[in-house]
Design an enzyme around this catalytic site. Sequence first.
Site, PDB file in Angstrom:
ATOM      1  N   GLU A   1       0.890  -1.177   0.000  1.00  0.00           N
ATOM      2  CA  GLU A   1       0.000   0.000   0.000  1.00  0.00           C
ATOM      3  C   GLU A   1       0.916   1.212   0.000  1.00  0.00           C
ATOM      4  O   GLU A   1       1.502   1.548   1.031  1.00  0.00           O
ATOM      5  CB  GLU A   1      -0.885   0.009   1.248  1.00  0.00           C
ATOM      6  CG  GLU A   1      -1.848  -1.149   1.343  1.00  0.00           C
ATOM      7  CD  GLU A   1      -2.872  -1.199   0.230  1.00  0.00           C
ATOM      8  OE1 GLU A   1      -3.035  -0.196  -0.498  1.00  0.00           O
ATOM      9  OE2 GLU A   1      -3.493  -2.259   0.075  1.00  0.00           O
TER      10      GLU A   1
ATOM     11  N   CYS B   1      -2.604   8.723   2.903  1.00  0.00           N
ATOM     12  CA  CYS B   1      -2.192   8.511   1.507  1.00  0.00           C
ATOM     13  C   CYS B   1      -3.373   8.656   0.564  1.00  0.00           C
ATOM     14  O   CYS B   1      -3.187   8.768  -0.645  1.00  0.00           O
ATOM     15  CB  CYS B   1      -1.475   7.175   1.339  1.00  0.00           C
ATOM     16  SG  CYS B   1      -2.426   5.809   1.926  1.00  0.00           S
TER      17      CYS B   1
ATOM     18  N   GLU C   1       3.508  13.911  -3.404  1.00  0.00           N
ATOM     19  CA  GLU C   1       2.526  13.679  -2.344  1.00  0.00           C
ATOM     20  C   GLU C   1       2.805  14.684  -1.224  1.00  0.00           C
ATOM     21  O   GLU C   1       3.904  14.717  -0.667  1.00  0.00           O
ATOM     22  CB  GLU C   1       2.663  12.242  -1.842  1.00  0.00           C
ATOM     23  CG  GLU C   1       1.556  11.841  -0.921  1.00  0.00           C
ATOM     24  CD  GLU C   1       1.615  10.349  -0.561  1.00  0.00           C
ATOM     25  OE1 GLU C   1       2.706   9.752  -0.633  1.00  0.00           O
ATOM     26  OE2 GLU C   1       0.557   9.810  -0.194  1.00  0.00           O
TER      27      GLU C   1
END
Length: 476
Positions: free
Chosen positions: A249, A283, A380
């Site tokens: 993940e 995330c 990110e």
Amino acid sequence: MQTQLVINGERRAGSDGDTVDVLNPANGELVATVAAGSVSDMVAACDAAAAAQKSWAKTAPRTRAELLRACYQVMVDNADMLADIIVAEHGKPKADALGEIAYAAEFFRWNSEETVRLHGTLGTNPAGTAKMIVHHPPVGVVLMVTPWNFPAAMITRKVAPALGAGNAVVIKPPKETPLTALALADLFEKEVGLPPGLINMVTTKSASKPVQAAMDHDAVRMVSFTGSTEVGRVLLHQAADRVLKVAMELGGNAPFIVFADADLDLAVEGAIAAKMRHSAETCTAANRFFVEEPVMEEFGQKLAAAMSAMKVAEGNTEGAQVGPLINQDAVDNVDRLVTSAVAGGATAVTGGSPVDGPGFFYPPTVLTGVRPDADVAREEIFGPVAPLIPFTDEDEMLAQANDTEMGLMGYVFTQDLARGLRVSEQVQAGMVGLNRGVVSDPAAPFGGMKQSGLGREGASEGIYEFCETQYIATNW
Ligand code: SIN
């Protein structure tokens, strides 16, 4: 607070005497000093897991399921204590910490139900000459490397299905937030009565050598990781040496798309949830806001008003909605992204620079006029910054939204359901929120496309990730 390694049911100091300090991100003060494991501690944990797994795999599914259900209950019963630990070591507001415990516990309830439904198939081969039995034995021992942003949920999302399927686990919790993990291990062993060796926890000062040792251990057959794509790639290379099963993940770069026909109040509510949930350190967080030109100004104003009204405070403060970031590096990274976006022509309509004073706080920030190629739209962010990018053409916008190596999450807001479904299908992401800012659910398959990961956690798929598939050909 439990601060020792958990190996074979024992609480131990690290064999080299190493420790790590856990700091409160709201003030930088020491919360606790935790034992840090060595290579030999990691090997001992893998040995213990290998021994425990043999009898656990033979335990009746109903018994395993009931123990998982008891883990759910013990988390619910101790929610307040666990949430206090999360606030102290992670910094998120108490309400979010309580929400995390409820979410984390649900992985046990959901997987207790899946454990007794782990079915295979029986069929006849096309030639009619053999029976084909397909069943799903456990993988064996699973190494889990978990992140700090959800100190409880990212552990239970892996551990519950792994145990349900009949595996034993060795967990390397994050050094920033090991206390929640260690408290969970105590509850599961001492209150629920999970057998020693089934869950082992080795916090480390520096992860690479102990993790490598676990991946080299004969009994370890799988590595399950949640964290950055960068670290995921390293683990994938390492896993290749012994052809380990992997579940990854990894990072996200979610587009949040607002069409002119969207219910703008709903879109702002969704944007706050998608961006700011758990202090913006998820995330799945909305990373780039593509807003159709006619509503750009109105949406921007409403979002800036909602973001600037959020209460930024230490997690136990009454009404706190946004806690600190995890450490100074995180603040510096957000600051770098905002500064370079502003230098490239963007405007910070609210927020825009770190908060003075103790702790690692960064204020909710809305940037307008962001270029799609700005670093803040390509990396990110993992912080409370919403970069707004206007669009006029749907296809062009979709090309920009998909112009990223990540593919974890996307959000689409429109009142035209046909358009919503058409665009959702075209967003290259494992999960899409259509007129919703939160999609996470233990009953849903969580995971990414492209470089956001491999495999799914949660749903029915989640437990099969921790299984092998065996086919037996026979005739009768
Ligand atoms: C994550 O940020 O890694 C998980 C987010 C979620 O489960 O909602």
